[in-house]
Each structure stands twice: as C-alpha cells, then as structure tokens.
Design a protein around this motif. Structure first.
Motif, PDB file in Angstrom:
ATOM      1  N   GLU A  21       2.927   1.523   1.294  1.00 46.63           N
ATOM      2  CA  GLU A  21       3.582   0.215   1.388  1.00 46.63           C
ATOM      3  C   GLU A  21       2.894  -0.652   2.452  1.00 46.63           C
ATOM      4  O   GLU A  21       2.665  -1.846   2.238  1.00 46.63           O
ATOM      5  CB  GLU A  21       5.050   0.402   1.738  1.00 46.63           C
ATOM      6  CG  GLU A  21       5.830  -0.893   1.812  1.00 46.63           C
ATOM      7  CD  GLU A  21       7.296  -0.673   2.175  1.00 46.63           C
ATOM      8  OE1 GLU A  21       7.895  -1.613   2.700  1.00 46.63           O
ATOM      9  OE2 GLU A  21       7.819   0.436   1.940  1.00 46.63           O
ATOM     10  N   LEU A  22       2.539  -0.048   3.574  1.00 46.21           N
ATOM     11  CA  LEU A  22       1.861  -0.788   4.641  1.00 46.21           C
ATOM     12  C   LEU A  22       0.498  -1.289   4.174  1.00 46.21           C
ATOM     13  O   LEU A  22       0.137  -2.448   4.397  1.00 46.21           O
ATOM     14  CB  LEU A  22       1.702   0.097   5.878  1.00 46.21           C
ATOM     15  CG  LEU A  22       0.986  -0.520   7.071  1.00 46.21           C
ATOM     16  CD1 LEU A  22       1.754  -1.732   7.590  1.00 46.21           C
ATOM     17  CD2 LEU A  22       0.811   0.510   8.171  1.00 46.21           C
ATOM     18  N   HIS A  40      -0.381  -1.885   1.129  1.00 44.54           N
ATOM     19  CA  HIS A  40      -0.132  -2.922   0.128  1.00 44.54           C
ATOM     20  C   HIS A  40       0.195  -4.247   0.812  1.00 44.54           C
ATOM     21  O   HIS A  40      -0.342  -5.303   0.445  1.00 44.54           O
ATOM     22  CB  HIS A  40       1.006  -2.493  -0.799  1.00 44.54           C
ATOM     23  CG  HIS A  40       1.356  -3.513  -1.837  1.00 44.54           C
ATOM     24  ND1 HIS A  40       0.533  -3.789  -2.904  1.00 44.54           N
ATOM     25  CD2 HIS A  40       2.435  -4.321  -1.961  1.00 44.54           C
ATOM     26  CE1 HIS A  40       1.100  -4.737  -3.642  1.00 44.54           C
ATOM     27  NE2 HIS A  40       2.251  -5.075  -3.084  1.00 44.54           N
ATOM     28  N   ARG A  41       1.058  -4.204   1.833  1.00 40.50           N
ATOM     29  CA  ARG A  41       1.431  -5.432   2.549  1.00 40.50           C
ATOM     30  C   ARG A  41       0.229  -6.032   3.267  1.00 40.50           C
ATOM     31  O   ARG A  41       0.068  -7.252   3.291  1.00 40.50           O
ATOM     32  CB  ARG A  41       2.545  -5.144   3.550  1.00 40.50           C
ATOM     33  CG  ARG A  41       3.882  -4.930   2.906  1.00 40.50           C
ATOM     34  CD  ARG A  41       4.958  -4.738   3.932  1.00 40.50           C
ATOM     35  NE  ARG A  41       6.250  -4.492   3.308  1.00 40.50           N
ATOM     36  CZ  ARG A  41       7.373  -4.371   3.988  1.00 40.50           C
ATOM     37  NH1 ARG A  41       7.380  -4.460   5.294  1.00 40.50           N
ATOM     38  NH2 ARG A  41       8.500  -4.152   3.334  1.00 40.50           N
ATOM     39  N   LEU A  42      -0.592  -5.195   3.864  1.00 37.37           N
ATOM     40  CA  LEU A  42      -1.762  -5.706   4.572  1.00 37.37           C
ATOM     41  C   LEU A  42      -2.781  -6.292   3.601  1.00 37.37           C
ATOM     42  O   LEU A  42      -3.451  -7.273   3.913  1.00 37.37           O
ATOM     43  CB  LEU A  42      -2.410  -4.608   5.411  1.00 37.37           C
ATOM     44  CG  LEU A  42      -1.637  -4.214   6.672  1.00 37.37           C
ATOM     45  CD1 LEU A  42      -2.317  -3.051   7.375  1.00 37.37           C
ATOM     46  CD2 LEU A  42      -1.483  -5.393   7.615  1.00 37.37           C
ATOM     47  N   GLN A  90      -2.035  -7.741   0.812  1.00 29.50           N
ATOM     48  CA  GLN A  90      -1.489  -9.013   0.339  1.00 29.50           C
ATOM     49  C   GLN A  90      -1.661 -10.096   1.392  1.00 29.50           C
ATOM     50  O   GLN A  90      -1.899 -11.247   1.068  1.00 29.50           O
ATOM     51  CB  GLN A  90      -0.003  -8.850   0.018  1.00 29.50           C
ATOM     52  CG  GLN A  90       0.242  -7.901  -1.123  1.00 29.50           C
ATOM     53  CD  GLN A  90       1.154  -8.499  -2.167  1.00 29.50           C
ATOM     54  OE1 GLN A  90       1.903  -9.391  -1.877  1.00 29.50           O
ATOM     55  NE2 GLN A  90       1.055  -7.988  -3.372  1.00 29.50           N
ATOM     56  N   ALA A  91      -1.560  -9.737   2.670  1.00 27.74           N
ATOM     57  CA  ALA A  91      -1.718 -10.699   3.753  1.00 27.74           C
ATOM     58  C   ALA A  91      -3.201 -10.981   3.978  1.00 27.74           C
ATOM     59  O   ALA A  91      -3.551 -11.975   4.594  1.00 27.74           O
ATOM     60  CB  ALA A  91      -1.081 -10.156   5.023  1.00 27.74           C
TER      61      ALA A  91
END
Length: 103
Positions: free
Chosen positions: A53-54, A56-58, A60-61
């Motif tokens: 999840e981390l 994936h979030r990074l 996306q950012a």
C-alpha cells in the motif's frame, strides 16, 4: 526382593515421573511455538500488505514529490527509496519447522 532390586524399581519410577514431566513441557513448548509461528506469519502478511500500500501511494504521488526532493537535496545523495522487506530470509524458519514435523 533384594535391596538392589527395590532401588532399581524406585529409580525407574523416578525416571518415568521425570520423563512424563519433560514430555508435557515439550508438548507445551511445541504448541506455543506453533502459536507464535502462526502469529509471525500473520504479522508478515500484514507487513507485506502495508508495504504494498505504501509503495502504491508513493507511486501515485510520484513525479511531483520526486522533483521537490531532488531540488531540496541538491545532490546530497540521500536515498528516498523504500527497502524491500521481502529480501529477509523468512523461509529458513519455515524449513526448520517443517523439518521438526518430519521427525
């Protein structure tokens, strides 16, 4: 019945009692080991999900954060990558537990 025979019977009973006690302790330790192994497996799965999840979030950012970090570092060589926790060798403990079950 001679003295030596009664001593050996007494010693045998004492050894049987100690053996039974050690057997029960061993059963308790094996059950606790299995409980802890399952808990460690669940924690590892949770850790892998959080890491995914981390990442994936990074991702996306992504570009906007990377540009800001590169500008702030001014070539300082700071590494902002996330370490891959899958590189630790967790399979050795699984192999050890499966070997002990085969006995």
């Amino acid at each position: 019945m001679s003295y030596y025979t009664s001593c050996s019977i007494t010693n045998q009973k004492e050894m049987d009692r100690i053996n039974s006690k050690l057997y029960l302790q061993n059963c308790y330790i094996m059950a606790e080991n299995e409980r802890l192994r399952k808990k460690a497996e669940l924690l590892n799965q949770e850790n892998q999900q959080l890491l995914s999840e981390l990442k994936h979030r990074l991702s996306q950012a992504g570009p906007s954060n990377n540009n800001n970090n590169n500008n702030n570092n001014n070539g300082g060589g700071k590494n902002n990558s996330i370490p891959d926790l899958n590189l630790t060798n967790c399979s050795s403990s699984k192999n050890a537990s499966s070997k002990s079950k085969k006995k």
